[in-house]
Scaffold this motif. Structure first.
Motif, PDB file in Angstrom:
ATOM      1  N   MET A  74      23.902  43.952 -18.923  1.00 12.41           N
ATOM      2  CA  MET A  74      24.012  42.503 -18.809  1.00 12.41           C
ATOM      3  C   MET A  74      22.903  42.041 -19.809  1.00 12.41           C
ATOM      4  SD  MET A  74      26.542  42.118 -16.909  1.00 12.41           S
ATOM      5  CE  MET A  74      26.821  40.622 -16.013  1.00 12.41           C
ATOM      6  N   SER A  75      22.992  40.770 -19.926  1.00 16.62           N
ATOM      7  CA  SER A  75      21.900  40.081 -20.628  1.00 16.62           C
ATOM      8  C   SER A  75      20.733  39.939 -19.780  1.00 16.62           C
ATOM      9  CB  SER A  75      22.207  38.544 -21.021  1.00 16.62           C
ATOM     10  OG  SER A  75      20.978  37.790 -21.092  1.00 16.62           O
ATOM     11  N   LYS A  76      19.740  40.758 -20.237  1.00 15.66           N
ATOM     12  CA  LYS A  76      18.553  40.845 -19.446  1.00 15.66           C
ATOM     13  C   LYS A  76      17.739  39.658 -19.291  1.00 15.66           C
ATOM     14  CE  LYS A  76      19.066  45.394 -20.341  1.00 15.66           C
ATOM     15  NZ  LYS A  76      20.522  45.765 -19.872  1.00 15.66           N
ATOM     16  N   LEU A  77      17.930  38.537 -20.087  1.00 21.46           N
ATOM     17  CA  LEU A  77      17.226  37.313 -19.545  1.00 21.46           C
ATOM     18  C   LEU A  77      17.816  36.622 -18.461  1.00 21.46           C
ATOM     19  CD1 LEU A  77      15.292  35.105 -20.717  1.00 21.46           C
ATOM     20  CD2 LEU A  77      17.155  34.189 -22.137  1.00 21.46           C
ATOM     21  N   HIS A  78      19.486  36.764 -18.374  1.00 23.88           N
ATOM     22  CA  HIS A  78      19.873  36.198 -17.467  1.00 23.88           C
ATOM     23  C   HIS A  78      20.372  36.715 -16.258  1.00 23.88           C
ATOM     24  CE1 HIS A  78      19.740  32.117 -19.781  1.00 23.88           C
ATOM     25  NE2 HIS A  78      20.117  33.089 -20.824  1.00 23.88           N
ATOM     26  N   TRP A  79      20.442  38.172 -16.056  1.00 26.56           N
ATOM     27  CA  TRP A  79      20.946  38.935 -14.921  1.00 26.56           C
ATOM     28  C   TRP A  79      19.909  39.687 -14.564  1.00 26.56           C
ATOM     29  CZ3 TRP A  79      25.682  38.482 -13.237  1.00 26.56           C
ATOM     30  CH2 TRP A  79      26.694  37.565 -13.597  1.00 26.56           C
ATOM     31  N   ASN A  80      19.787  39.922 -13.464  1.00 30.69           N
ATOM     32  CA  ASN A  80      19.231  41.131 -12.450  1.00 30.69           C
ATOM     33  C   ASN A  80      20.015  41.977 -12.152  1.00 30.69           C
ATOM     34  OD1 ASN A  80      16.571  40.155 -12.893  1.00 30.69           O
ATOM     35  ND2 ASN A  80      16.624  38.869 -11.428  1.00 30.69           N
TER      36      ASN A  80
END
Length: 119
Positions: A74-80
């Motif tokens: 996933m987007s590393k910025l918006h998802w954990n």
């Protein structure tokens, strides 16, 4: 939290559907057609991907090193990616699910928000 508790909590939220759009092992929860939670059912320990505010993501990853990590696939910025069967406080997991859900609801069009409110 185990995967059944996770599923029950997610599916109980207003406007939520569950599906397997990628394969038979990846459970996806959507609110009004937009994804807010993903769980690879075959991954051990159980891991879920949840959307998160970017600044909060950094804080959580530092505080819960190895238990909350950048979103897998996933987007590393918006998802954990959150290891829900590990030593994370139950209340924190619920809070992170709620946060992900609310981020998606707040990003919906006014029309979809009104439809959701009417459910």
């Amino acid at each position: 939290m185990n995967v059944e508790e996770y599923r029950d909590y997610c599916i109980a939220k207003k406007g939520v559907t569950e599906s397997f759009p990628f394969d038979e092992h990846t459970l996806v929860f959507k609110v009004m057609g937009k994804m807010f939670a993903v769980c690879g059912l075959e991954r051990k320990p159980t891991q879920v991907n949840l959307k998160c505010d970017p600044d909060r993501s950094v804080e959580l990853r530092a505080e819960y090193d190895g238990l909350i990590i950048p979103g897998w696939h996933m987007s590393k910025l918006h998802w954990n990616t959150v290891l829900i069967e590990e030593n994370l406080p139950h209340g924190l997991i619920l809070e992170l699910i709620d946060h992900s859900y609310e981020l998606i609801v707040n990003s919906l069009t006014k029309k979809l928000q009104a439809e959701l409110a009417a459910l």
